[in-house]
Design an enzyme around this catalytic site. Structure first.
Site, short mmCIF file in Angstrom:
data_model
loop_
_atom_site.label_atom_id
_atom_site.label_comp_id
_atom_site.label_asym_id
_atom_site.label_seq_id
_atom_site.Cartn_x
_atom_site.Cartn_y
_atom_site.Cartn_z
N ARG A 233 -0.90 15.11 12.86
CA ARG A 233 -0.09 14.69 11.70
C ARG A 233 0.11 15.90 10.80
O ARG A 233 -0.50 16.01 9.75
CB ARG A 233 -0.77 13.53 10.98
CG ARG A 233 -0.84 12.30 11.86
CD ARG A 233 -1.41 11.11 11.14
NE ARG A 233 -0.43 10.47 10.28
CZ ARG A 233 -0.64 9.29 9.71
NH1 ARG A 233 -1.75 8.65 9.90
NH2 ARG A 233 0.28 8.76 8.94
N PRO A 234 0.98 16.81 11.24
CA PRO A 234 1.18 18.03 10.47
C PRO A 234 1.93 17.75 9.17
O PRO A 234 2.49 16.67 9.00
CB PRO A 234 2.04 18.88 11.41
CG PRO A 234 2.74 17.92 12.30
CD PRO A 234 1.86 16.71 12.42
N CYS B 145 -5.60 7.90 9.42
CA CYS B 145 -5.77 7.39 10.78
C CYS B 145 -5.55 8.49 11.79
O CYS B 145 -4.69 9.34 11.61
CB CYS B 145 -4.76 6.27 11.04
SG CYS B 145 -5.13 4.76 10.17
N ILE C 140 7.06 7.09 17.11
CA ILE C 140 6.75 7.84 15.89
C ILE C 140 5.43 8.61 16.00
O ILE C 140 5.38 9.81 15.71
CB ILE C 140 6.71 6.92 14.64
CG1 ILE C 140 7.97 6.04 14.56
CG2 ILE C 140 6.51 7.73 13.36
CD1 ILE C 140 9.28 6.77 14.29
N ASP D 98 4.01 0.82 12.14
CA ASP D 98 2.79 0.16 11.65
C ASP D 98 2.66 -1.28 12.14
O ASP D 98 1.57 -1.84 12.11
CB ASP D 98 2.77 0.17 10.10
CG ASP D 98 2.41 1.54 9.56
OD1 ASP D 98 2.08 2.44 10.35
OD2 ASP D 98 2.46 1.73 8.33
N LYS E 194 0.84 -1.21 0.00
CA LYS E 194 0.00 0.00 0.00
C LYS E 194 0.87 1.25 0.00
O LYS E 194 0.63 2.19 -0.76
CB LYS E 194 -0.90 -0.01 1.25
CG LYS E 194 -1.51 1.33 1.59
CD LYS E 194 -2.46 1.24 2.75
CE LYS E 194 -2.05 1.90 4.03
NZ LYS E 194 -1.58 3.25 4.03
N ASN E 195 1.89 1.25 0.85
CA ASN E 195 2.68 2.47 1.00
C ASN E 195 3.65 2.72 -0.17
O ASN E 195 4.33 3.74 -0.20
CB ASN E 195 3.45 2.46 2.33
CG ASN E 195 2.50 2.66 3.50
OD1 ASN E 195 1.32 2.93 3.31
ND2 ASN E 195 3.01 2.52 4.72
N ARG F 84 -4.76 9.94 4.45
CA ARG F 84 -3.56 10.72 4.72
C ARG F 84 -2.69 10.85 3.45
O ARG F 84 -2.09 11.88 3.19
CB ARG F 84 -2.77 10.02 5.84
CG ARG F 84 -1.35 10.45 6.01
CD ARG F 84 -1.24 11.69 6.85
NE ARG F 84 0.14 12.16 6.93
CZ ARG F 84 0.48 13.32 7.43
NH1 ARG F 84 -0.42 14.13 7.92
NH2 ARG F 84 1.73 13.70 7.48
N ARG G 203 -8.76 -0.28 4.21
CA ARG G 203 -7.82 0.69 3.64
C ARG G 203 -6.47 0.02 3.34
O ARG G 203 -5.74 0.50 2.47
CB ARG G 203 -7.58 1.85 4.63
CG ARG G 203 -8.76 2.80 4.77
CD ARG G 203 -8.37 4.01 5.59
NE ARG G 203 -7.04 4.43 5.23
CZ ARG G 203 -6.04 4.66 6.09
NH1 ARG G 203 -6.23 4.56 7.38
NH2 ARG G 203 -4.86 5.02 5.66
#
Ligand code: UD1
Length: 417
Positions: free
Chosen positions: A121-122, A116, A328, A306, A22-23, A92, A398
């Protein structure tokens, strides 16, 4: 709303093929915008996040075709440079389109990305880097407008933190920048190397991918290419952990074992035998896992954040106390209350979770709070004797293709209703 119904207590055994990451596929779909021609992408997982990324392409006026695990993107200069708020909120990774649209159109408008709820989460690192490349940024009624009229200019960028998304956005933004861009303190996750391999196969000049100093020499144009997405190391970690909690023996194929080293090390410490050969990993788990003294998440090649919820869940039935430290994301432990419904004994103190292993877990009704937290609940339900119901599985969809079918193939009793 769809639920997973899991009749737990069954050992997982057998062989399973892992899907594409996915990533990786999400930034690669975004990067396909940069090509003047066709991107043929193989090994693309069927996930709702991937569908959302393709909807963003549609919204930009870019045509694509999906057939099984192949996606073909027919790139042209996008008709639009705006990602509407409803699509930005879906995931995201919509922020991944920032660099590619800016590079291709000279402008891009987005709102704050969704995803999520793992704490703040800037995207300050992304914004600072794009400014350094010469982009102008303006906030207008909740939307962020980026522009680079004369094009971006290569420069040296030092990241405050090796953010995965920011590294990917800079790489995509810098592909057509004038001159050379060097990213210092770049993230080294394997998915970044995969994005770089895709771009280089289309004619980009990016070197040192997979190291903390990435060089991007600007080029004029990218051409058609074909690319196979790397295996999903977090999907693999999920099935390894599920096998571990059930005392099973599972072989995963189509994986890249070297990308799983940190996870495999922890599973070995918990008493599992791990065998890696070529593109497979086999786990042979003991009847009861051993506790692990301390696991700390870190950027790659450290233990991946993750995979944190997965291993926390598995250690709930270890023979003693384990300690987990999440470095993280601030709110990674949002799933812990739901996990406690299975009788898990976990106390969190900021970054730290103390897990007291119990002999067994109880079946429960619970709700997913986020993607990997949802997978952690599935792992607990596989161990718990009796019927558990997991709701709000849109989170799981997702990031996991065919999770119920895959677990059934390994001998679990899982239904999606
Ligand atoms: C990516 C992964 C996600 C994984 C994460 C960390 C994708 C699609 N998602 O997310 O699955 O959990 O890497 O391995 O690849 N941060 C800032 N400012 C920024 C950017 C990030 O403060 O501008 C902070 C974040 O809040 C977080 C940390 O840095 O605390 C890590 O974020 P980052 O590496 O950017 O993760 P993502 O790219 O969002």
């Amino acid at each position: 709303m769809r639920n997973l119904i899991i009749n737990g207590g069954k050992q997982l055994n057998g062989t399973l093929k892992i899907h594409g990451a996915k990533n990786s596929v999400l930034p690669v779909i975004s990067a396909s915008i940069l090509l003047s021609g066709k991107s043929v992408l193989h090994n693309c997982p069927d996930l709702t996040d991937v569908t959302a990324a393709l909807e963003i392409l549609e919204c930009l006026g870019i045509k694509h075709k999906r057939s099984g695990s192949d996606i073909t993107v027919f790139s042209d200069v996008p008709e639009s440079f705006v990602i509407p708020d409803n699509l930005m909120r879906r995931m995201r990774s919509s922020v991944m389109f920032l660099g590619s649209i800016l590079a291709r159109c000279g402008r891009v408008t987005i709102s704050a990305p969704g995803g999520c709820m793992l704490g703040p989460r800037p995207i300050d690192i992304h914004i600072a880097a794009l400014k350094k490349l010469g982009a102008k940024v303006r906030e207008n009624r909740g939307m962020l407008e980026f522009s680079a009229k004369g094009g971006l200019k290569g420069t040296d960028i030092v990241l405050d933190f090796p953010s995965v998304g920011a590294t990917e956005n800079i790489i995509m933004a810098a592909v057509f920048a004038k001159g050379k861009t060097t990213v210092h303190n770049a993230a080294r996750e394997p998915e970044i190397k995969d994005l770089i391999d895709f771009l280089n196969s289309a004619g980009a000049k990016i070197s040192n991918g997979g190291t903390d100093t990435v060089d991007i020499e600007g080029v004029k144009e990218l051409h058609s290419t074909e690319h196979t997405v790397i295996p999903d190391r977090i999907e693999a970690a999920t099935y390894l952990t599920a096998a571990a909690i059930t005392g099973g023996n599972v072989k995963l194929i189509d994986v890249e074992p070297s990308n799983l080293s940190a996870v495999n090390d922890v599973l070995a410490k918990s008493g599992c035998e791990i065998l890696c050969t070529g593109n497979s990993v086999t786990i042979n788990a003991p009847a009861r896992l051993k506790p692990v003294k301390l696991i700390k998440t870190n950027v790659y090649p450290g233990f991946p954040t993750d995979a944190g919820p997965l291993i926390v869940s598995a250690l709930c039935t270890a023979g003693g106390t384990s300690v987990f430290c999440e470095n993280i994301f601030e709110n990674r432990y949002v799933f812990v209350d739901e996990l406690s419904r299975f009788g898990a004994d976990i106390n969190t103190y900021g970054k730290i979770a103390v897990i007291e292993g119990k002999k067994t877990l109880l079946s429960a009704h619970c709700q997913c709070t986020d993607l990997r937290g949802g997978a952690a609940l599935v792992i607990a339900a596989l161990k718990a004797e009796g019927e558990s119901t997991i709701g709000n599985i849109c989170h799981i969809k997702r990031g996991y293709q065919d999770i119920a079918e895959n677990l059934c193939r390994l001998g679990a009793d899982v239904k999606e209703i």
